[in-house]
Design an enzyme around this catalytic site. Structure first.
Site, short mmCIF file in Angstrom:
data_model
loop_
_atom_site.label_atom_id
_atom_site.label_comp_id
_atom_site.label_asym_id
_atom_site.label_seq_id
_atom_site.Cartn_x
_atom_site.Cartn_y
_atom_site.Cartn_z
N ASP A 27 -0.99 -5.96 11.20
CA ASP A 27 -0.49 -7.37 10.66
C ASP A 27 -0.94 -8.41 11.85
O ASP A 27 0.04 -8.47 12.90
CB ASP A 27 0.84 -7.59 10.19
CG ASP A 27 0.77 -6.74 8.79
OD1 ASP A 27 -0.09 -6.98 8.04
OD2 ASP A 27 1.58 -5.89 8.72
N MET A 76 -1.38 -9.09 -2.05
CA MET A 76 -0.08 -9.32 -1.59
C MET A 76 1.13 -9.04 -2.45
O MET A 76 0.82 -10.07 -3.41
CB MET A 76 0.21 -10.79 -0.86
CG MET A 76 -0.76 -10.71 0.36
SD MET A 76 -0.78 -9.71 1.66
CE MET A 76 1.12 -9.91 2.04
N ASP A 98 0.01 -4.70 -0.46
CA ASP A 98 0.87 -5.05 0.63
C ASP A 98 2.17 -5.69 0.47
O ASP A 98 2.04 -6.90 0.19
CB ASP A 98 -0.18 -5.69 1.45
CG ASP A 98 0.23 -5.69 2.91
OD1 ASP A 98 1.32 -5.02 3.33
OD2 ASP A 98 -0.26 -6.80 3.73
N HIS A 145 -5.27 -7.21 8.99
CA HIS A 145 -4.91 -8.14 8.14
C HIS A 145 -4.70 -9.47 8.90
O HIS A 145 -3.62 -9.41 9.42
CB HIS A 145 -3.75 -7.49 7.30
CG HIS A 145 -3.01 -8.49 6.27
ND1 HIS A 145 -1.96 -8.28 5.85
CD2 HIS A 145 -3.44 -9.67 5.75
CE1 HIS A 145 -1.60 -9.43 4.84
NE2 HIS A 145 -2.61 -10.32 4.89
N MET A 162 -0.50 -12.31 12.69
CA MET A 162 0.29 -13.42 12.31
C MET A 162 0.14 -14.60 13.30
O MET A 162 0.50 -14.15 14.34
CB MET A 162 1.63 -13.38 11.78
CG MET A 162 1.83 -12.23 10.69
SD MET A 162 3.57 -12.01 10.62
CE MET A 162 3.72 -10.67 9.30
N SER A 173 2.08 0.09 7.99
CA SER A 173 2.30 -1.10 8.75
C SER A 173 2.87 -0.96 10.05
O SER A 173 4.03 -0.77 10.36
CB SER A 173 2.73 -2.43 8.02
OG SER A 173 2.69 -3.31 9.01
N MET A 193 -3.55 -12.98 9.14
CA MET A 193 -2.68 -14.01 8.53
C MET A 193 -3.09 -15.07 9.39
O MET A 193 -2.08 -15.51 10.05
CB MET A 193 -1.49 -13.65 8.22
CG MET A 193 -1.40 -12.57 7.07
SD MET A 193 0.35 -11.68 6.89
CE MET A 193 -0.26 -10.19 7.95
N HIS A 249 -2.20 0.13 9.25
CA HIS A 249 -2.37 -1.20 9.03
C HIS A 249 -1.83 -2.31 9.99
O HIS A 249 -0.76 -2.01 10.61
CB HIS A 249 -1.51 -1.60 7.80
CG HIS A 249 -1.59 -2.97 6.98
ND1 HIS A 249 -2.69 -3.31 6.25
CD2 HIS A 249 -0.91 -4.09 7.20
CE1 HIS A 249 -2.52 -4.89 5.61
NE2 HIS A 249 -1.43 -4.93 6.43
C1 DX5 Z 1 3.39 -9.01 5.37
C2 DX5 Z 1 2.60 -7.97 5.77
C3 DX5 Z 1 2.86 -6.73 5.48
C4 DX5 Z 1 4.19 -5.84 6.02
C5 DX5 Z 1 4.54 -4.89 5.13
O1 DX5 Z 1 3.23 -10.23 5.96
O2 DX5 Z 1 1.42 -8.41 5.94
O3 DX5 Z 1 1.74 -5.92 5.76
O4 DX5 Z 1 4.21 -5.74 7.16
O5 DX5 Z 1 5.71 -4.29 5.31
P1 DX5 Z 1 6.86 -3.78 4.39
O6 DX5 Z 1 6.10 -2.58 3.68
O7 DX5 Z 1 8.21 -3.55 5.14
O8 DX5 Z 1 7.18 -5.13 3.35
ZN ZN Z 2 -0.40 -6.74 5.97
#
Ligand code: DX5
Ligand code: ZN
Length: 217
Positions: A35, A137, A175, A66, A37, A8, A68, A33
């Site tokens: 993320d 998750m 994840d 991903h 948000m 990630s 969110m 990956h």
């Molecule tokens: C959380 C994210 C994950 C996160 C994973 O909301 O979707 O992808 O970045 O990071 P680690 O491996 O540090 O939990």
């Molecule tokens: Zn993620």
């Protein structure tokens, strides 16, 4: 088949994003990956299109995006344009999941659905044929570096049995909080892809950590 690894990028050093992406290019990682948000679906804001485009510019591995975010339909095309290979939307953010998944497919992207830790995996039973990847998750989404939730193992086993029973080839991605201790157990439970943020980027030798995660499991 050995497990696939999706580091990630959220845990990377954003002041040196080119270097970080080049490190991943040289690694045994299978995906990057990404993320996204929005500060509404989750209590945190990560980054948007300019940063994602900068990642894409250097990436030689497919981007596993991903989302969110609320109202993902509004932005699917923009994420495709910014370089997404797979787009995962949250089950909890979609009122008309089937329609959203069709829209992702029509864009030519792989179709992903992410499930929060409280959402029963059985919720996807009637739509699993439309899904290339389920992102289970193993933390509450919103932050990297959180503690892995133990009930994930039984969730993965349940999801795997649905996938096998239906005879589909949907992949299971895990994840959040993945490390060298839970990785082999997740593989055994039926996981195909492990996302790892802090475990990779906070390690002394991320290349070695990625290689180890892959061979451990
Ligand atoms: C959380 C994210 C994950 C996160 C994973 O909301 O979707 O992808 O970045 O990071 P680690 O491996 O540090 O939990
Ligand atoms: Zn993620």
């Amino acid at each position: 088949m050995s497990i696939r690894i999706a580091p990630s990028i959220l845990a990377a050093d954003f002041a040196n994003i080119q270097k970080e992406v080049e490190m991943l290019n040289a690694s045994e990682a299978d995906y990057i990956h990404v993320d996204i948000m929005d500060g509404v679906f989750v209590p945190n804001i990560s980054f948007g299109f300019p940063v994602m485009e900068a990642i894409k510019k250097h990436a030689k591995k497919p981007l596993d995006v991903h989302l969110m975010i609320v109202n993902p339909d509004q932005y699917l095309e923009a994420f495709k344009k910014a370089g997404a290979e797979t787009i995962s939307v949250h089950y909890e953010a979609c009122n008309h999941l089937h329609r959203t998944l069709q829209a992702i497919r029509q864009l030519g992207c792989k179709v992903g659905v992410a499930l929060n830790p409280h959402t029963p995996v059985e919720s996807l039973e009637d739509i699993i044929e439309e899904i290339d990847l389920v992102c289970v998750m193993s933390v509450n989404p919103g932050f990297g570096g959180q503690k892995f939730i133990g009930s994930t193992y039984s969730r993965v086993r349940k999801l795997k049995s649905i996938i096998d029973r239906k005879g589909v080839s949907t992949l299971i991605e895990i994840d959040g909080g993945v490390n060298q201790v839970n990785a082999p157990l997740l593989k055994e439970a039926g996981a195909d892809i492990l996302v790892a943020g802090n475990f990779v980027f906070s390690s002394e030798d991320p290349l070695h950590t990625i290689k180890n995660l892959k061979s451990l499991s």
